[in-house]
Design a protein around this motif. Structure first.
Motif, PDB file in Angstrom:
ATOM      1  N   ILE A 124      50.554  34.214  42.432  1.00 12.83           N
ATOM      2  CA  ILE A 124      50.190  34.136  43.847  1.00 12.83           C
ATOM      3  C   ILE A 124      50.628  35.388  44.595  1.00 12.83           C
ATOM      4  O   ILE A 124      49.907  35.929  45.452  1.00 12.83           O
ATOM      5  N   LYS A 125      51.800  35.873  44.272  1.00 17.46           N
ATOM      6  CA  LYS A 125      52.353  37.038  44.966  1.00 17.46           C
ATOM      7  C   LYS A 125      51.642  38.337  44.599  1.00 17.46           C
ATOM      8  O   LYS A 125      51.744  39.324  45.340  1.00 17.46           O
ATOM      9  N   ASN A 126      50.934  38.333  43.476  1.00 17.19           N
ATOM     10  CA  ASN A 126      50.361  39.582  42.983  1.00 17.19           C
ATOM     11  C   ASN A 126      48.847  39.574  42.827  1.00 17.19           C
ATOM     12  O   ASN A 126      48.275  40.528  42.304  1.00 17.19           O
ATOM     13  N   ASP A 127      48.206  38.523  43.311  1.00 17.89           N
ATOM     14  CA  ASP A 127      46.755  38.409  43.167  1.00 17.89           C
ATOM     15  C   ASP A 127      46.131  38.250  44.549  1.00 17.89           C
ATOM     16  O   ASP A 127      46.481  37.327  45.296  1.00 17.89           O
ATOM     17  N   THR A 128      45.202  39.122  44.870  1.00 14.89           N
ATOM     18  CA  THR A 128      44.605  39.124  46.213  1.00 14.89           C
ATOM     19  C   THR A 128      43.619  37.981  46.441  1.00 14.89           C
ATOM     20  O   THR A 128      43.114  37.826  47.550  1.00 14.89           O
ATOM     21  N   ILE A 129      43.336  37.194  45.408  1.00 12.79           N
ATOM     22  CA  ILE A 129      42.440  36.054  45.606  1.00 12.79           C
ATOM     23  C   ILE A 129      43.055  35.028  46.541  1.00 12.79           C
ATOM     24  O   ILE A 129      42.358  34.302  47.240  1.00 12.79           O
ATOM     25  N   PHE A 130      44.385  34.991  46.593  1.00 14.38           N
ATOM     26  CA  PHE A 130      45.075  33.986  47.401  1.00 14.38           C
ATOM     27  C   PHE A 130      45.197  34.452  48.854  1.00 14.38           C
ATOM     28  O   PHE A 130      45.644  35.569  49.119  1.00 14.38           O
ATOM     29  N   LYS A 131      44.809  33.572  49.778  1.00 14.13           N
ATOM     30  CA  LYS A 131      44.849  33.868  51.205  1.00 14.13           C
ATOM     31  C   LYS A 131      45.785  32.896  51.922  1.00 14.13           C
ATOM     32  O   LYS A 131      45.865  31.721  51.563  1.00 14.13           O
ATOM     33  N   VAL A 132      46.464  33.415  52.929  1.00 16.25           N
ATOM     34  CA  VAL A 132      47.305  32.570  53.785  1.00 16.25           C
ATOM     35  C   VAL A 132      46.864  32.790  55.222  1.00 16.25           C
ATOM     36  O   VAL A 132      46.853  33.926  55.710  1.00 16.25           O
ATOM     37  N   TYR A 133      46.502  31.717  55.899  1.00  6.29           N
ATOM     38  CA  TYR A 133      46.011  31.795  57.269  1.00  6.29           C
ATOM     39  C   TYR A 133      47.111  31.415  58.262  1.00  6.29           C
ATOM     40  O   TYR A 133      48.134  30.833  57.888  1.00  6.29           O
ATOM     41  N   LYS A 134      46.862  31.734  59.507  1.00  3.35           N
ATOM     42  CA  LYS A 134      47.823  31.438  60.572  1.00  3.35           C
ATOM     43  C   LYS A 134      48.118  29.938  60.628  1.00  3.35           C
ATOM     44  O   LYS A 134      47.217  29.114  60.491  1.00  3.35           O
TER      45      LYS A 134
END
Length: 284
Positions: A124-134
């Protein structure tokens, strides 16, 4: 929406087997229920542990699993020792939970859950596929069923009056607990209000699926619906794609049918309803 609800009401009066020829329905539902049990254990376990454990800086993380049928939420330290185990009865009543704050090593089964959780976290920390929204965060949910190891990633929200679908992911592992595959389950994040300013309290909902490999309702959808049922009181929910229509109800019945079949049935139901004469009103 009223027309859709009419169709849903009629569909659920038929035997599920007649409307659900898809062999995947049972597995999807069972996986969703397993996710729900894990997340419900974590929800309640976290509240209890934080209330009773004072050394917050020592907490490294947590995961939940079934131990001989008993839901357990395990908290571990930054030096990878178990520092808390919260065990629940089947009803998840926090008052009946057993609290064990004795430090110990992981059991063999807990080591398996811990390992895939940590490997998922690294990805999760190293793959840009994962997104975190506000106003959201990602929940890591390790799951081992039928000797298959997976980690689901769900989006949780701190905002009230909302249910979040989508922005969820599935990580699968090989027999050495290394990441084998990472995939998105929805194309985007879907925010649905529980109480709408214009229409009031919502009674159902739907969203569409466009990812080719996830045309049916997902286990994460079912997990979310079950987790928020006591807040939403939704009687049913639907996902629609170009291939399948999935209909879930609050009794945890799941109907999956081909979209073309659903459209034909819906048209017939609405036509018959429209053609049916209104009952005569008798003079008082």
């Amino acid at each position: 929406m009223n027309q859709i609800l009419t169709v849903l009401a009629v569909l659920f009066t038929f035997p599920v087997a007649a409307q659900n020829p898809e062999k995947f329905s049972k597995e999807i539902n069972e996986e969703g229920v397993a996710l729900y049990h894990s997340e419900m254990t974590s929800w309640n376990g976290t509240d209890i542990f934080i209330e009773n454990y004072k050394n917050r800086e020592n907490i490294g993380g947590y995961f939940s699993y079934l131990d001989a049928g008993i839901p357990k939420c395990v908290f571990f330290s930054k030096n990878q020792k178990v520092i808390g185990t919260i065990s629940f009865p089947a009803n998840y009543n926090p008052k009946d939970a057993k609290i064990d704050l004795e430090e110990r090593d992981f059991t063999q089964k807990e080591t398996e859950y811990f390992t895939i959780r940590q490997n998922a976290l690294k990805r999760i920390k190293n793959d840009t596929i994962f997104k975190v929204y506000k106003d959201t965060n990602l929940n890591i949910v390790p799951l081992i069923r039928n000797k298959v190891k997976k980690v689901y990633i769900l989006t949780a929200t701190s905002a009230g009056n909302t249910v979040i679908f989508g922005n969820d992911y599935l990580i699968t592992f090989d027999n050495k607990d290394q990441v084998k595959n990472v995939e998105k389950l929805h194309n985007s994040m879907i925010v649905q209000k529980i109480h709408d300013e214009k229409t009031g309290h919502t009674i159902s909902g739907m969203h569409s699926h466009v990812i080719e490999n996830w045309q049916m309702i997902t286990p994460t959808d079912i997990c979310t619906l079950m987790l928020y049922q006591k807040f939403t009181e939704w009687k049913s929910y639907m996902t629609i794609s170009k291939k399948f229509v999935s209909i879930w109800n609050s009794n945890n019945n799941l109907v999956i049918m081909k979209t073309e079949n659903f459209k034909g049935m819906a048209e017939n139901i609405l036509k018959n309803k429209k053609d049916k004469p209104e009952p005569e009103k008798k003079d008082k």
